[in-house]
Design an enzyme around this catalytic site. Structure first.
Site, PDB file in Angstrom:
ATOM      1  N   SER A  40       0.893  -1.183   0.093  1.00 51.80           N
ATOM      2  CA  SER A  40      -0.052   0.154  -0.156  1.00 51.80           C
ATOM      3  C   SER A  40       0.898   1.287   0.053  1.00 51.80           C
ATOM      4  O   SER A  40       0.304   2.355  -0.438  1.00 51.80           O
ATOM      5  CB  SER A  40      -0.873   0.077   1.171  1.00 51.80           C
ATOM      6  OG  SER A  40      -0.265  -0.170   2.187  1.00 51.80           O
ATOM      7  N   HIS A 246      -0.729   5.707   6.734  1.00 49.36           N
ATOM      8  CA  HIS A 246      -0.324   5.871   5.238  1.00 49.36           C
ATOM      9  C   HIS A 246       0.049   7.124   4.852  1.00 49.36           C
ATOM     10  O   HIS A 246      -0.485   8.172   5.516  1.00 49.36           O
ATOM     11  CB  HIS A 246      -1.318   5.072   4.434  1.00 49.36           C
ATOM     12  CG  HIS A 246      -1.515   3.541   4.477  1.00 49.36           C
ATOM     13  ND1 HIS A 246      -2.146   3.174   5.534  1.00 49.36           N
ATOM     14  CD2 HIS A 246      -0.733   2.761   3.865  1.00 49.36           C
ATOM     15  CE1 HIS A 246      -2.080   1.621   5.349  1.00 49.36           C
ATOM     16  NE2 HIS A 246      -0.885   1.518   4.243  1.00 49.36           N
TER      17      HIS A 246
END
Length: 264
Positions: A40, A246
């Site tokens: 990711s 993230h």
């Protein structure tokens, strides 16, 4: 000598001097056949602007592979990084994008092998003692299980693309200690998570070097932009939960892109 010949000679000399001084244009990336692999952090989870074809892999046009492609216009570009990928799933479902003509590869992998998402969820929802214990379990996996998995993956990448320049990128250090956060995790928990990230990056860097690949850390780029820094390039715990921890758009463009560009 005619005027036209004179100026042609001057132009030739100038170009030669520029090349000697390192002022000429660098070798064009237009000849590169670039493949972006990984999890990711490479697909761009947290940056939004996901491509419709990528589905749950959440490949973003704001992720560093897309940004590098837009700036360099390589001859070919294959973006197969996928949210949730482990070293095993990269090997099983992404390496078909590689070939003997591939000249440039980028990859992030390893965090999901040691349960990164579960570590963060445990630390957010449970006690400090439980958090630190879960972090320590992950560190043990990093040190004892991950090296062999990385060796296997890197060997497969080299086998499929023997001439490729492979850039392995690491993960950010997540927290600024003694920072601006007054709630959430304790300093002990933040310190344990940072230490685990450092150990993870160290293992990845060593395995990459042993494979003949180039490791590029993103820690320097994210320094001053960690969680609790007051100018975070990372999402904290947020909805959707998949974005948590993230990189934001700024983390991809200001963190991962420069780290990749400097090593590509």
């Amino acid at each position: 000598m005619s005027v036209r010949t004179f100026w042609a000679s001057v132009s030739t000399l100038a170009l030669g001097a520029a090349a000697v001084l390192g002022l000429a244009q660098p070798a064009s990336a237009a000849g590169d056949n670039y493949v972006a692999l990984g999890d990711s952090y490479s697909s761009g989870v947290g940056a939004g602007s996901y491509t419709s074809e990528s589905g749950d892999c959440k490949r973003s046009t704001k992720a560093y592979p897309y940004l590098w492609r837009d700036a360099n216009a390589p001859a070919s570009f294959k973006f197969v990084a996928c949210s949730g990928a482990t070293t095993t799933t990269v090997a099983g479902s992404q390496l078909s994008a590689l070939s003997s003509s591939t000249t440039l590869v980028s990859i992030t992998a390893g965090g999901n092998d040691v349960g990164f998402a579960d570590v963060m969820q445990t630390c957010v929802l449970q006690s400090q003692a439980t958090c630190v214990s879960r972090v320590n379990t992950a560190v043990s996996q990093v040190q004892n299980t991950l090296p062999g998995r990385l060796d296997s993956l890197y060997s497969s990448i080299r086998s499929r693309s023997p001439q490729a320049h492979v850039v392995v990128l690491g993960y950010p250090r997540f927290y600024k200690l003694s920072g601006s956060c007054i709630a959430g995790l304790t300093e002990t928990e933040r310190g344990a998570i940072n230490n685990a990230s450092d150990i993870l990056n160290g293992v990845i860097a060593k395995r990459a070097a042993d494979a003949g690949f180039t490791f590029s850390s993103v820690v320097d780029e994210f320094t001053g932009h960690e969680l609790c820094s007051g100018d975070a390039w990372l999402h904290s715990v947020t909805l959707p939960i998949t974005n948590s921890y993230h990189p934001k758009v700024a983390g991809q463009s200001g963190g991962y892109l420069p780290a990749f560009r400097s090593a590509a």
